[in-house]
Design an enzyme around this catalytic site. Structure first.
Site, PDB file in Angstrom:
ATOM      1  N   GLU A  94      -4.272  -0.384  -8.528  1.00  0.00           N
ATOM      2  CA  GLU A  94      -4.774  -1.706  -8.122  1.00  0.00           C
ATOM      3  C   GLU A  94      -5.522  -2.439  -9.218  1.00  0.00           C
ATOM      4  O   GLU A  94      -5.344  -3.629  -9.421  1.00  0.00           O
ATOM      5  CB  GLU A  94      -5.688  -1.573  -6.887  1.00  0.00           C
ATOM      6  CG  GLU A  94      -4.963  -1.380  -5.566  1.00  0.00           C
ATOM      7  CD  GLU A  94      -4.458   0.030  -5.341  1.00  0.00           C
ATOM      8  OE1 GLU A  94      -4.739   0.910  -6.185  1.00  0.00           O
ATOM      9  OE2 GLU A  94      -3.765   0.263  -4.334  1.00  0.00           O
TER      10      GLU A  94
ATOM     11  N   HIS B  54     -10.495   2.996   5.723  1.00  0.00           N
ATOM     12  CA  HIS B  54      -9.371   2.079   5.900  1.00  0.00           C
ATOM     13  C   HIS B  54      -9.675   0.951   6.887  1.00  0.00           C
ATOM     14  O   HIS B  54      -8.767   0.287   7.363  1.00  0.00           O
ATOM     15  CB  HIS B  54      -8.127   2.831   6.391  1.00  0.00           C
ATOM     16  CG  HIS B  54      -7.429   3.611   5.316  1.00  0.00           C
ATOM     17  ND1 HIS B  54      -7.987   4.712   4.716  1.00  0.00           N
ATOM     18  CD2 HIS B  54      -6.221   3.440   4.726  1.00  0.00           C
ATOM     19  CE1 HIS B  54      -7.139   5.199   3.817  1.00  0.00           C
ATOM     20  NE2 HIS B  54      -6.062   4.439   3.799  1.00  0.00           N
TER      21      HIS B  54
END
Ligand SMILES: Cc1ncc(C[n+]2csc(CCOP(=O)(O)OP(=O)(O)O)c2C)c(N)n1
Ligand SMILES: [Mg+2]
Lengths: 459, 329
Positions: A193, A262
Site C-alpha cells: 500500500e 478490519h
C-alpha cells in the site's frame, strides 16, 4: 573592503550563544570553508565556518563570552593590503539582519454569529430533472459504471490496486473493467500500500488521473503518509504549480464480524486535512454521481465506500452523464421537530429512526451530507433554524468525531436557535469486538438514534 | 561501450568540462551564501546544504535529455540549480519571500518546477522514491521515452517503501534511475551503523535491477555511469540503480553539532577528493583554460549568487491572502 563577521544563528531557534573558542587569530588568512570558531548554541557546540576569503582583522568578541546575540559583529574580515583594524565602510551588516517586514495583523476571525443570523443560502435543487427514467442499481454497479464511464471519456484515468484486474475486485467493484480497458489501465499491484499509493501520487504529478483502490481503508493506514504529505500538500507547497488529481477509494468502516483491525471508520481522520476532498455516499445514485465528480476533480479525493451498502439497490437516473457536485447535502426527508444529520451507512440508521419516530408523531428532517470536505453546513444550519434540535449519526468513534465538529459549528453559528443540546450518536469508544452480540452493541443502532431524537425533543 | 568504462581519460570537450566546473561552482557558492544568510537569520527552519556533493547532480544532468524528470529529498538546492532553475527563485524561497519558487510557501525542502521537470523537494525521508517511480509510470503510460532521476540518501535506502518501489519498478519496467547519493551519513548515523551490507547498489539484485557503484567526487565518472543508466532505461529495460559515493562537507542541516565524525575526516575529503578542484586541475593541466579564465568564471558565479541574495532579501514577504490560496486546484 572590510566586512564584519556576524554571530551566526546555527539552529532554527537560536537567539544567542557562547563564543566558546576562536580557532583563528588576528592576521590569519582564511578561505571559505575554514573553521573560524566554536560556538555553543542552545543545543550543542558547533563549528562556524568562513564564507569568504580574507584576513582576520580585529576580533571584536573575545572567546568565552556568553550571551552573544545573533548578528552581533564578532570580528572583521579585511582584504589583503587593508589595515587589520579597518572599520567596515558599509552600513553595519547587522542592519541587514532578519527584520522581516512586520506582518500586518492577521485578518480577524470571522466574527461570532450575530444573535439572529439570517438563514443561509442553500442549493436545494434536485439531483436530476423530474421525469428522468430511474433504474434500480446496486451501489456496487453504480461505482463500476462511474469508473467505466470516466475511463471511456479520459485516457489518462486508470485504476490500480490489489486484485482489481484478474480477480475482478476483492469486492467485485471492478468487475468487467479488465475486459473492457485492458491491463494497461486496470492494474493489479502487489500487496504494498505505501509503495503503490506513492507511485500513483507520482503518476498524478506526472499528469495522469489515477484511481487507487484500497482493498479496505484499514490498509490505507500504511499509505497515509503519501495521501496526506505527498498528495494533499503538494499543491500548496509548490505555490500552485503541481498537485495530485486522483481518487483513493475503497470500503471503509465496519463490515460484519471481522474484528478490530478490519472495522474502522476513517471519515473524521481524512475530513481534517486541507488539500483533500472527502466523499462518503450512502445511495447508489450518490455513489455514481460523486465518484464521477471525484475522478474529474483536480484535487486528491478520499472516497469512502461501505461493504454492507455495496449490495443494496437504489434508483439511479438513466442519463448520459449524471454527476453529483461536492459540498451539496441532500435532504432525504423533510420534517419539523428535529434534524438528523448523517452520511454513508449512518444514513441507514437515520432513515430507519425517522420512520419509527413518525409512527410516534415526531417529524424528523433527515440530511445526508454526502461529502464531508467540503461540508454543506448551510443546509444543516438552515434546517436547525427550522427544527431547533439536532442529532448527528455516524459509525466512527466519539472523540474527534464528525458530529463533534458539526455540533461546534452549529453552536457557533446558530446557538440561539437551539432548544436542546446537540446529541452526537457515534460508535462506542472501543475497538470493534468479534462476538456477534458485542459487535451489535459497539455499532450505532436505530434505537439509539430514536432515543436521541426523543431526548432533544423532550418526549 | 565496454571500452568507455575503462577509459581513464574520457572523451570530453573543453566546453563540457568548463560547463561542469561552472555548474558545480554555482552550487558551491550558492550554498555558501545560503549558509551565510541562515547565519544572519534570513533563512529559517531546516536548511540542508549540498556542499561536497556537487558532482553527483552535475554529472547526472549531463546525461539527461530535455523532458527527463527529476525528484529528490530536502537536500535539493543543488538539483534545482543544476536543472536550470533560477538562483533568484531558489534563494527567495529560502528566505520565504513572494519571489520564491513556491511563493514562499514551500521553503528550503519544498520547491518544484513544472517547466524544468523538477518534482520536489520532499521532506519525508524516502517518500520521493515511489513518487519518482510514479513519474516514470506516467511516462511509460504515455510512451514518451522520458526517464526519471530519483535521488535519495544512504539513510533513505533503509526505508521499506524503497523496496516496495524497486519491486514494482521492476515488474512494470519503469524508466527510472534510482540514484543513491551515499554521502556516508544519515544525520549523525554513519552508514556502517545503519546498513547491514555496505554496498547499497547490490540491493537491487533481489529484484533483478542492475546497479553499480560510482565515484561521486568525479563528475566524469558520474556522467559516464549516468549515460549507461539512462540508455538502459530508455531502451525499455526497466529501472537502474546508481550508488554514487559522495561526501557532504557541512553538517546535516544548519544545526548539526558534527560530533559523529572528525574534523580530519572532513578535511581529508576536501583536500584530496574535492569534485570542483578535480575539474579545475583537469582544465588547467589539459590547458583547456587559464587561471584567468577560471577567475572570470568565479567572478561571474559570485555575481549570480550575490544577485540572488539581494533578490531574496528585497523580495517582499508573501501577501497574507496567500495563506488561503493553492489549497485546492
Ligand atoms: C520519515 C522520516 N523520518 C525521519 C526524518 C528526519 N530526518 C531528516 S533527514 C534524515 C537523515 C536522512 O539521511 P540520508 O537519507 O542519508 O540523506 P542525507 O541527509 O544524507 O542527504 C532524517 C532521519 C524525516 N524527515 N522523515
Ligand atoms: Mg546520507
Amino acid at each position: 573592503m572590510a566586512t564584519e563577521i556576524l554571530m551566526p544563528a546555527l539552529s532554527p531557534t537560536m537567539e544567542e550563544g557562547t563564543l566558546a573558542k576562536w580557532l583563528v587569530k588576528e592576521g590569519d588568512t582564511v578561505s571559505s570553508g575554514d573553521i573560524l570558531a566554536e560556538i555553543e548554541t542552545d543545543k550543542a557546540t558547533m563549528e562556524f565556518e568562513a564564507v569568504d576569503e580574507g584576513i582576520i582583522g580585529k576580533i571584536l568578541i573575545a572567546e568565552g563570552r556568553e550571551g552573544v546575540a545573533v548578528n552581533t559583529a564578532i570580528a572583521v574580515l579585511v582584504e589583503e593590503g587593508e589595515s587589520l583594524d579597518a572599520a567596515p565602510t558599509a552600513a553595519p551588516a547587522a542592519g541587514e539582519a532578519a527584520t522581516p517586514v512586520e506582518a500586518p495583523a492577521a485578518p480577524a476571525p470571522v466574527a461570532a454569529a450575530a444573535a439572529a443570523p439570517a438563514a443561509p443560502e442553500v442549493d436545494s435543487s434536485p439531483d436530476w430533472p423530474a421525469g428522468t427514467e430511474l433504474v434500480k442499481t446496486t451501489v456496487r454497479e453504480a461505482l463500476r459504471d462511474a469508473m467505466a464511464e470516466e475511463m471511456r471519456g479520459d485516457e489518462d484515468v486508470f485504476l490500480m490496486g490489489e486484485e482489481v484486474a484478474e480477480y475482478q475486485g476483492a469486492y467485485k467493484i471492478s468487475q468487467g473493467l479488465l475486459d473492457e480497458f485492458g491491463s494497461k489501465r486496470i492494474i493489479d499491484t502487489p500487496i504494498t500500500e505505501h509503495g503503490f499509493a506513492g507511485i500513483a501520487t507520482g503518476a498524478a504529478f506526472g499528469g495522469l488521473k489515477p484511481i487507487v483502490e484500497f482493498m479496505t481503508f484499514n490498509f490505507a493506514m500504511q499509505a497515509i503518509d503519501h495521501i496526506i504529505n505527498s498528495a494533499a500538500k503538494t499543491l500548496y507547497m509548490s505555490g500552485g504549480q503541481m498537485g495530485a488529481p486522483m481518487v483513493f477509494r475503497g470500503p471503509n468502516g465496519a463490515a460484519a464480524r471481522v474484528g478490530a483491525q478490519h472495522s474502522q471508520d476513517y471519515a473524521a481522520w481524512y475530513m481534517q486535512i486541507p488539500g483533500l476532498k472527502v466523499a462518503m455516499p450512502y445511495s447508489a445514485s450518490d455513489a455514481k454521481g460523486l465518484l464521477k465528480s471525484a475522478i474529474r476533480d483536480p484535487n486528491p479525493v478520499i472516497f469512502l465506500e461501505n461493504e454492507i451498502l455495496y449490495g443494496q439497490s437504489f434508483d439511479v437516473p438513466k442519463m448520459d452523464d449524471f454527476t453529483v457536485p461536492f459540498g451539496k447535502a441532500k435532504i432525504w426527508r423533510e420534517g419539523s421537530d428535529a434534524t438528523i444529520v448523517s452520511f454513508g451507512i449512518g444514513m441507514k440508521y437515520a432513515l430507519e429512526a425517522a420512520d419509527k419516530l413518525a409512527e410516534e408523531g415526531i417529524s424528523a428532517e433527515v440530511i445526508d451530507l454526502r461529502t464531508l470536505r467540503p461540508m454543506d453546513l448551510p443546509t444543516v444550519i438552515k434546517s436547525v433554524m427550522k427544527t431547533n434540535r439536532l442529532v448527528t449519526v455516524e459509525e466512527g468513534w466519539p472523540q474527534g468525531s464528525v458530529g463533534g465538529y458539526i455540533a461546534s459549528e452549529v453552536m457557533q453559528q446558530a446557538f440561539d436557535y437551539l432548544d436542546a443540546p446537540v446529541i452526537t450518536c457515534t460508535g462506542k469508544d472501543v475497538p470493534m469486538p468479534y462476538a456477534a452480540n458485542l459487535e451489535r452493541h459497539a455499532l450505532i443502532t436505530t434505537d439509539e438514534v430514536v432515543a436521541a431524537v426523543k431526548q432533544v425533543t423532550y418526549r | 561501450m565496454a571500452a568507455r568504462k575503462s577509459t581513464k581519460k574520457p572523451n570530453v570537450s573543453a566546453e563540457e568540462l568548463t560547463q561542469y566546473y561552472r555548474d558545480m561552482l554555482l552550487i558551491r557558492r550558492f550554498e555558501e551564501k545560503a549558509g551565510q544568510l541562515y547565519g544572519m537569520g534570513l533563512i529559517g527552519g531546516f536548511c540542508h546544504l549540498y556542499i561536497g556533493q556537487e558532482a553527483v547532480v552535475v554529472g547526472l544532468e549531463a546525461a539527461a535529455e530535455e523532458g527527463d524528470k527529476r525528484i529528490t529529498s530536502y537536500r535539493d538546492h543543488g538539483h534545482m540549480l543544476a536543472c536550470g532553475m533560477e538562483a533568484n527563485g531558489v534563494m527567495a524561497e529560502l528566505t520565504g519571500r513572494e519571489g520564491g519558487l513556491s511563493k514562499g510557501k514551500g521553503g528550503s525542502m519544498h520547491m518544484f518546477s513544472k517547466e524544468k521537470h523538477f518534482y520536489g523537494g520532499h521532506g519525508i525521508v524516502g517518500a520521493q522514491v515511489p513518487l519518482g517511480a510514479g513519474l516514470a509510470f506516467a511516462d511509460k503510460y504515455k510512451d514518451n521515452g522520458r526517464v526519471t532521476f530519483t535521488y535519495f540518501g544512504d539513510g533513505a535506502a533503509n526505508q521499506g517503501q524503497v523496496y516496495e518501489t524497486f519491486n514494482m519498478a521492476a515488474i512494470w519496467d519503469l524508466p527510472v534511475v534510482f540514484v543513491i547519493e551515499n554521502n556516508q551519513y544519515a544525520m549523525g548515523t554513519a552508514q556502517s551503523r545503519s546498513t547491514s551490507t555496505p554496498d547499497i547498489y547490490t540491493r537491487g539484485e533481489a529484484f533483478g535491477i542492475p546497479g553499480e557503484a560510482v565515484d561521486g567526487m568525479n563528475v566524469l565518472a558520474v556522467k559516464d555511469a549516468g549515460e549507461r543508466a539512462v540508455a538502459h532505461c530508455r531502451s525499455g529495460k526497466g529501472p537502474y540503480i546508481l550508488e554514487v559515493k559522495t561526501y557532504r562537507y557541512r553538517g546535516h542541516s544548519m544545526s548539526d553539532p558534527a560530533k559523529y565524525r572528525t574534523r580530519e575526516e572532513v578535511q581529508k575529503m576536501r583536500s584530496e577528493r574535492d569534485p570542483i578542484e578535480q575539474v579545475r586541475d583537469m582544465l588547467l593541466t589539459g590547458k583547456h583554460a587559464s587561471e584567468e579564465d577560471l577567475k572570470a568564471i568565479d567572478k561571474e558565479i559570485k555575481e549570480i549568487v550575490n544577485k540572488s541574495a539581494d533578490f531574496a532579501k528585497e523580495s517582499p514577504e508573501p501577501a497574507l491572502e496567500e495563506l488561503w490560496t493553492d489549497i485546492y486546484a
